[in-house]
Design a protein around this motif. Structure first.
Motif, mmCIF file in Angstrom:
data_model
loop_
_atom_site.group_PDB
_atom_site.id
_atom_site.type_symbol
_atom_site.label_atom_id
_atom_site.label_comp_id
_atom_site.label_asym_id
_atom_site.label_seq_id
_atom_site.Cartn_x
_atom_site.Cartn_y
_atom_site.Cartn_z
ATOM 1 N N HIS A 187 24.955 -19.433 12.749
ATOM 2 C CA HIS A 187 25.028 -20.708 12.025
ATOM 3 C C HIS A 187 25.136 -20.498 10.511
ATOM 4 N N VAL A 188 24.599 -19.406 9.998
ATOM 5 C CA VAL A 188 24.708 -19.133 8.559
ATOM 6 C C VAL A 188 26.171 -18.894 8.187
ATOM 7 N N ARG A 245 28.652 -21.490 5.897
ATOM 8 C CA ARG A 245 29.467 -21.008 4.782
ATOM 9 C C ARG A 245 30.942 -21.354 5.017
ATOM 10 N N SER A 246 31.399 -21.214 6.244
ATOM 11 C CA SER A 246 32.789 -21.541 6.564
ATOM 12 C C SER A 246 33.062 -23.028 6.394
ATOM 13 N N GLU A 255 33.545 -23.685 2.693
ATOM 14 C CA GLU A 255 34.855 -23.213 2.247
ATOM 15 C C GLU A 255 35.970 -24.127 2.743
ATOM 16 N N ALA A 256 35.900 -24.542 3.999
ATOM 17 C CA ALA A 256 36.933 -25.411 4.565
ATOM 18 C C ALA A 256 36.928 -26.779 3.897
ATOM 19 N N THR A 257 35.738 -27.291 3.589
ATOM 20 C CA THR A 257 35.642 -28.586 2.918
ATOM 21 C C THR A 257 36.223 -28.512 1.518
ATOM 22 N N ASP A 258 35.901 -27.451 0.789
ATOM 23 C CA ASP A 258 36.469 -27.276 -0.556
ATOM 24 C C ASP A 258 37.988 -27.169 -0.493
ATOM 25 N N ARG A 277 25.023 -24.460 17.158
ATOM 26 C CA ARG A 277 26.461 -24.599 17.348
ATOM 27 C C ARG A 277 27.038 -25.789 16.578
ATOM 28 N N VAL A 278 26.184 -26.654 16.049
ATOM 29 C CA VAL A 278 26.672 -27.856 15.366
ATOM 30 C C VAL A 278 27.488 -27.521 14.112
ATOM 31 N N PRO A 279 27.101 -26.532 13.295
ATOM 32 C CA PRO A 279 27.969 -26.198 12.155
ATOM 33 C C PRO A 279 29.392 -25.840 12.570
ATOM 34 N N PHE A 280 29.551 -25.140 13.690
ATOM 35 C CA PHE A 280 30.913 -24.843 14.132
ATOM 36 C C PHE A 280 31.630 -26.114 14.562
ATOM 37 N N ARG A 281 30.916 -27.039 15.183
ATOM 38 C CA ARG A 281 31.533 -28.321 15.544
ATOM 39 C C ARG A 281 32.006 -29.058 14.293
ATOM 40 N N ARG A 282 31.231 -29.006 13.230
ATOM 41 C CA ARG A 282 31.664 -29.622 11.972
ATOM 42 C C ARG A 282 32.879 -28.888 11.418
#
Length: 230
Positions: free
Chosen positions: A4-5, A9-10, A13-16, A123-128
């Motif tokens: 999740h860490v 971070r991903s 980066e993807a949002t930026d 797993r929620v950060p990957f879903r985001r």
């Protein structure tokens, strides 16, 4: 193994990356149709902002959305705002989600998402990340499936292949990249299908995006089956 860490971070980066690309638009371009039927680019940015807030709800033990109708109404309410408001909302909502996700917490706990779907918190950060990356492609502003990282493409392909596994309306399907990576999906009934092609094309078919598998080679079976909507 879920990290999740790494995924948080991903997401940053993807949002930026998305915010930087969207900032080059103007209000007229924001009102144009996206690659998602019935949605403008404004709909996509509004959805991403409200999805971030919905994930805050998930992590704080509230329903992800008040209801499906409320979710849709919020997107419609926000989709026609000027670009500067859209970008500010997306940036601020992403920051709210990040602040909640970075708190010390039990990442092994099970949380409830939309429609009664459950998953472990880790797993929620990957879903985001899926939301941000695929909807960046949906904006149709120069970011394509082929631009997604190999790591994301492989993980999302595996995630979606698992989603369609066991579905009786989908025959057994083997997906194979031109470099030899393989995934399996579908149910157990019907003639097995084997398809091969570039990783981004395989992902496009699973996610209902891009060429939707039009350029995949069917090596066995009765052709590329239709998938249920996501």
């Amino acid at each position: 193994m879920i990290d999740h860490v790494h995924d948080l971070r991903s997401v940053r980066e993807a949002t930026d990356r998305l915010l930087t690309a969207a900032a080059k638009l103007d209000n007229a371009a924001l009102a144009e149709e996206s690659r998602l039927p019935g949605w403008t680019r404004g709909h996509i940015l509004a959805h991403l902002a409200r999805n971030a807030d919905a994930l805050v709800n998930v992590f704080e033990g509230r329903p992800m959305y008040e209801s499906g109708d409320a979710r849709d109404a919020d997107i419609e309410r926000d989709c026609d705002r000027p670009l500067v408001e859209q970008l500010e909302d997306l940036r601020n909502s992403a920051a709210r989600w990040e602040a909640v996700a970075e708190r010390p917490q039990d990442w092994t706990r099970v949380v409830e998402l939309r429609g009664g779907v459950t998953d472990v918190a880790a797993r929620v950060p990957f879903r985001r990340l899926i939301e941000v990356e695929l909807h960046h492609v949906d904006l149709n502003i120069g970011y394509e499936l082929a631009d997604l990282s190999e790591d994301f493409t492989d993980r999302e392909t595996a995630f979606l292949a698992d989603r369609w596994s066991g579905r009786p309306e989908v025959p057994p399907v083997t997906l194979r990249t031109t470099t030899g990576k393989t995934w399996h999906t579908g149910g157990t009934q019907g003639t097995p299908v084997v398809v091969e092609g570039p990783a981004d094309e395989l992902l496009g078919w699973l996610a209902g995006r891009g060429q939707r598998g039009a350029h995949l080679a069917v090596l066995a079976g009765d052709g590329l089956p239709a998938l249920p909507p996501l």
